[in-house]
Design a protein around this motif. Structure first.
Motif: not given
Length: 418
Positions: A131-133, A173-192
């Motif tokens: 759901m990212e921009h 353990p291979r993950t180096k960065i997680v980049s995520m939207v707090h609130v979706s600009n399409l759906l309005g969803t507030i993410n945990p």
């Protein structure tokens, strides 16, 4: 400015926004429902820009004359205001950028820098969400291409929430960065965010949060989010265009290499070598957006006086009302959460048999401004098997009467295309 138990004194607030009183298409009252794209500006913000250019215009940090000292005090004062607004432990953690896209590109770029101790490489993984921009997708694609890392993502459920059933297998353990939207600009969803950040930190990954759609609508405390970096933009939260913010934990900002080189971000420059200033100036090369930062400070003042908890409460009521009203329109399908729980007042929908561009054009003729298209969130739109949506997005100065106007406008759309 007064507030009530039910929300805000919206009529008083509306008087602060000159543009809300204008007419369009000759005699149509403007109904502005495109706040997820950009918000309108109160007189206090507009006046702050005029005041700077009329009374204090000078470059910052470099001069000892009166205007330079005044401009510097105003610019750095805006940094103090932003730091307090987002609960930053230190003002030195607040970096001014031109928008949230630049803020996220900054992190993606320096994580691919050969001089970075945290440089990604083959076998490393970047985690985003469906759901990212685009501004939180494209920089990671570019980073993966430069470094050989792999991009993974969380999918969306049919209800418009993130599917976290595979949390432990997506973030590894291979993950180096997680980049995520707090609130979706399409759906309005507030993410945990807190839940995902906790898992990311268990495996030693960094966490970047795109708060572009949450900073205007929700109380924002960057430390309680559990993030390492938070990006947001001024123009969606009553401020001007051309100014954004990157917040980062100070030890990380001290560790990471600079993004751009030039004036102000240096410590010492010789013909053989350059050394760099401490954050935040390390990441603010050249003349910054001075007037824009000062005006963002004025916007923060305005939101603080109104009160972010009051804004959140009022918008929750408005979201409930608008969702109920739209859901009652025959042929309307809400894309995203169907209730106001865990979402903000950004509502995307389709209307049976009518392309969103046609919906938007008829609504505009009635004076109603909405946004149509994929909203720079094309992967999420594709998930729902549709080409585009109509999005009505509300803010603190919108009213239930404007939601009613939208519904009445859709009735006109149906007559035109029925």
């Amino acid at each position: 400015m007064t507030t009530t138990a039910a929300g805000l004194d919206v009529e008083t607030i509306r008087k602060d926004f000159p543009i809300l009183s204008r007419l369009v298409h000759g005699d149509k009252a403007l109904v502005y429902l495109d706040n997820a794209a950009t918000s309108q500006k109160p007189r206090q913000v507009i006046d702050s820009i005029v005041d700077y250019y009329e009374k204090h215009n000078a470059n910052v940090h470099r001069g000892i004359h009166t205007l330079a000292e005044e401009a510097t005090a105003l610019y750095e004062g805006a940094r103090d205001k932003v730091a307090e607004f987002i609960g930053a432990p230190s003002r030195d953690e607040v970096i001014f950028t031109k928008n949230s896209s630049e803020a996220m590109n900054l992190i993606a770029r320096v994580l691919g820098d050969p001089g970075s101790a945290r440089r990604l490489g083959p076998g490393d993984e970047i985690v985003i969400t469906e759901m990212e921009h685009h501004s939180n997708i494209v920089p990671w694609h570019l980073l993966a291409e430069r470094t050989g890392a792999t991009v993974k993502w969380f999918s969306i459920t049919d209800e418009g929430r993130l599917d976290l059933s595979n949390l432990d297998s997506v973030i590894t353990p291979r993950t180096k960065i997680v980049s995520m939207v707090h609130v979706s600009n399409l759906l309005g969803t507030i993410n945990p965010v807190e839940t995902i950040a906790r898992r990311a930190h268990e495996v030693g990954a960094l966490v970047l949060v795109d708060a572009s759609q949450s900073a205007p609508h929700l109380p924002l405390d960057v430390t309680s989010l559990g993030a390492d970096f938070v990006a947001f933009t001024g123009h969606k939260m009553l401020g001007p265009t051309g100014i954004g913010v990157l917040w980062g934990r100070l030890p990380l900002l001290q560790e990471l290499p600079p993004f751009l080189g030039g004036g102000e971000m240096i410590e010492v420059v010789t013909m053989e070598k350059s050394t760099f200033a401490q954050p935040p100036h390390k990441f603010e090369a050249g003349t910054p957006p001075i007037a824009e930062a000062i005006a963002l400070g004025a916007a923060v003042d305005y939101l603080t006086v109104v009160g972010m908890p009051a804004i959140e409460a009022y918008e929750h009521e408005l979201t409930t009302y608008a969702l109920d009203a739209l859901s009652a329109v025959d042929g309307v399908k809400i894309i995203g959460p169907a209730t106001a729980e865990g979402r903000v007042a950004e509502i995307s929908f389709t209307l049976d048999g009518v392309h969103p561009h046609d919906v938007g054009q008829v609504l505009d003729e009635l004076g109603i401004a909405v946004r149509v298209g994929h909203h720079c969130a094309r992967p999420a739109v594709i998930h729902y098997g549709i080409p585009a949506t109509t999005r009505a997005s509300f803010y603190l100065y919108n009213t239930t009467a404007e939601a009613d106007a939208l519904v009445a406008g859709l009735a006109q759309v149906k007559k035109v295309f029925g």
